[in-house]
Design an enzyme around this catalytic site. Structure first.
Site, PDB file in Angstrom:
ATOM      1  N   LYS A  61     -25.008  33.975  -6.126  1.00 64.29           N
ATOM      2  CA  LYS A  61     -26.039  32.938  -5.991  1.00 64.29           C
ATOM      3  C   LYS A  61     -25.461  31.617  -6.450  1.00 64.29           C
ATOM      4  O   LYS A  61     -24.528  31.600  -7.251  1.00 64.29           O
ATOM      5  CB  LYS A  61     -27.242  33.276  -6.872  1.00 64.29           C
ATOM      6  CG  LYS A  61     -28.509  32.558  -6.488  1.00 64.29           C
ATOM      7  CD  LYS A  61     -29.169  33.232  -5.314  1.00 64.29           C
ATOM      8  CE  LYS A  61     -30.589  32.819  -5.112  1.00 64.29           C
ATOM      9  NZ  LYS A  61     -31.358  33.875  -4.474  1.00 64.29           N
ATOM     10  N   ASP A  84     -31.962  29.375   0.306  1.00 67.13           N
ATOM     11  CA  ASP A  84     -32.841  29.765  -0.798  1.00 67.13           C
ATOM     12  C   ASP A  84     -33.832  28.601  -0.974  1.00 67.13           C
ATOM     13  O   ASP A  84     -33.984  27.786  -0.056  1.00 67.13           O
ATOM     14  CB  ASP A  84     -32.003  30.017  -2.066  1.00 67.13           C
ATOM     15  CG  ASP A  84     -32.775  30.780  -3.127  1.00 67.13           C
ATOM     16  OD1 ASP A  84     -32.946  32.006  -2.976  1.00 67.13           O
ATOM     17  OD2 ASP A  84     -33.236  30.168  -4.102  1.00 67.13           O
TER      18      ASP A  84
HETATM   19  N1  GLU Z   1     -32.092  33.611  -0.919  1.00 65.19           N
HETATM   20  C1  GLU Z   1     -32.576  34.859  -0.420  1.00 65.19           C
HETATM   21  C2  GLU Z   1     -32.835  35.826  -1.558  1.00 65.19           C
HETATM   22  O1  GLU Z   1     -33.051  35.441  -2.681  1.00 65.19           O
HETATM   23  C3  GLU Z   1     -31.709  35.430   0.697  1.00 65.19           C
HETATM   24  C4  GLU Z   1     -30.288  35.688   0.336  1.00 65.19           C
HETATM   25  C5  GLU Z   1     -29.411  36.068   1.538  1.00 65.19           C
HETATM   26  O2  GLU Z   1     -29.911  36.202   2.637  1.00 65.19           O
HETATM   27  O3  GLU Z   1     -28.208  36.211   1.309  1.00 65.19           O
HETATM   28  O4  GLU Z   1     -32.899  37.004  -1.360  1.00 65.19           O
END
Ligand code: GLU
Length: 406
Positions: A104, A144
């Site tokens: 992340k 996100d």
């Molecule tokens: N940001 C989204 C989450 O928290 C998706 C992450 C992704 O698709 O890699 O799950």
């Protein structure tokens, strides 16, 4: 301390290790992220001055596959938040069964304060700073809070220039015309709907009234899905506040109203605050905004019987204890909002195979994945007589424990 998301992630890890018989080495692998990348991203603003923004990428764990998770553009972004969100991605990807680890990142910025040009320069500069640590087989970012499909396209474009070839699989959540998958935009919200229905069946319940905190991409598509399945949406809110209409809210009308005015206030029923929405007399409460929405202070006011966590980390540890004591069923974030990354996986697969799947096909596969994961988590919770959150972590840890340690 429990409001620090990383401390919260660590105590959940400790608790889950006590519920499972996983090897102690696993604890060492998971209690710190593999890599932390911190960068300063300079941007020429429209005024001509240069501003520097702080950016992060946390690569938590890659035992199950490349690091995977979003990039958040929000003023609250910091290292501990990114570490927790990366840890939750490791767990989420293990629960939903996609061959990814967890990562992340993000930038400490309010994207609403930047012009289109400034946002593009910021995103492209950030992508260049990260180009040496990301890659289709290494680390695959996605949208996100505060980031969009367009921004993912800019990142893919910068990365492709960096490696000297077209590399769309380096990020997911791209616009469909630039290699994105059909259904990715809807995926987190719809996936939450599939998980909710799967758990309601187990609980012997069917439909009900719903309050949703957060009307971004996730809350919006969940609202559309739930309304189409006969749930009555009675309250909606965003960062500016919200509305409560016991007779039901027309989601499309609310969407149009918000697009036109920039707020939900005054759209229907009575105006309410973001705090008030948590305490309404509804069957299902859906926190779909940020961390720490449900706290020790407000958990005792929740009237819903079921909470669907579409945000990451919306419930503090103390709040979790209060909800458990009160018999409120919490469908945990690492299950409830896994639909986004599930379709990210489908997008990554399509990019690598040079395929394009039809939307119906993508959504059918998503539904199947969400239902399978929900059933696994449910069965574990019944077998061990533990909450769905603890069960989801047990399922995740078991899956991580099955990976051969290198
Ligand atoms: N940001 C989204 C989450 O928290 C998706 C992450 C992704 O698709 O890699 O799950």
């Amino acid at each position: 301390m429990s409001n620090n998301p990383w401390q919260r992630a660590l105590s959940q890890l400790q608790k889950t290790l006590e519920l499972t018989d996983t090897h102690p080495d696993l604890h060492h692998r998971l209690k710190e992220p593999d890599n932390v990348v911190e960068v300063n991203v300079p941007v020429t603003m429209d005024s001509g001055e240069t501003k520097t923004f702080r950016g992060y990428r946390v690569q938590h764990n890659n035992m199950r596959g490349p690091y995977k998770g979003g990039l958040r553009f929000h003023p609250q972004v910091d290292l501990d938040e990114a570490k927790a969100l990366a840890f939750w991605m490791t767990m989420k990807n293990a629960v939903i069964g996609v061959p990814f680890g967890g990562g992340k990142g993000g930038i400490e910025v309010d994207p609403k304060e930047l012009s289109g040009g400034e946002l593009e320069r910021l995103t492209r500069n950030f992508a260049r700073e990260l180009a040496h640590v990301i890659g289709p087989e290494k680390d695959v970012p996605a949208p996100d809070v505060g980031s969009t499909a367009q921004m993912m396209h800019w990142i893919a474009d910068e990365y492709s220039k960096h490696v000297g070839e077209d590399a769309p699989a380096v990020v997911t959540g791209k616009p469909v015309e630039h290699g994105g998958s059909e259904g990715r935009t809807e995926a987190t919200g719809y996936g939450g709907g599939y998980a909710l229905e799967a758990i309601l069946v187990k609980l012997g319940k069917e439909t009900g009234t719903v309050a949703i905190q957060g009307f971004g991409n996730v809350g919006l598509y969940f609202a559309h899905y739930a309304a189409s399945r006969g749930f009555k949406i009675v309250a909606l809110s965003d960062s500016k506040g919200g509305i409560y209409a016991p007779e039901g809210i027309d989601v499309s009308a609310a969407e149009t109203y918000k697009k036109g005015t920039g707020t939900l206030l005054g759209c229907a029923g009575t105006d309410i605050s973001n705090e008030e929405i948590l305490a309404l007399p509804v069957d299902i409460l859906v926190p779909a905004a940020l961390e720490n929405a449900i706290t020790k202070e407000n958990a005792s006011h929740v009237q819903a019987k079921v909470i669907l966590e579409l945000a990451n980390g919306p419930t503090t540890i103390e709040a979790d204890d209060v909800l458990k004591e009160r018999g409120i069923v919490v469908i945990p974030d690492i299950l409830a909002n896994a639909g986004g990354v599930a379709v990210s996986y489908f997008e990554w697969e399509q990019n690598r195979a040079g395929e394009r799947w039809a939307k119906d096909d993508v959504l059918a596969r998503l539904k199947e994945k969400m239902e399978m994961a929900a059933a696994k988590v449910w069965n574990e919770s019944i077998e061990k007589n533990i909450t769905l959150r603890d069960a989801a972590y047990v399922v995740a840890l078991r899956s991580l424990g099955e990976v051969k340690q290198g």
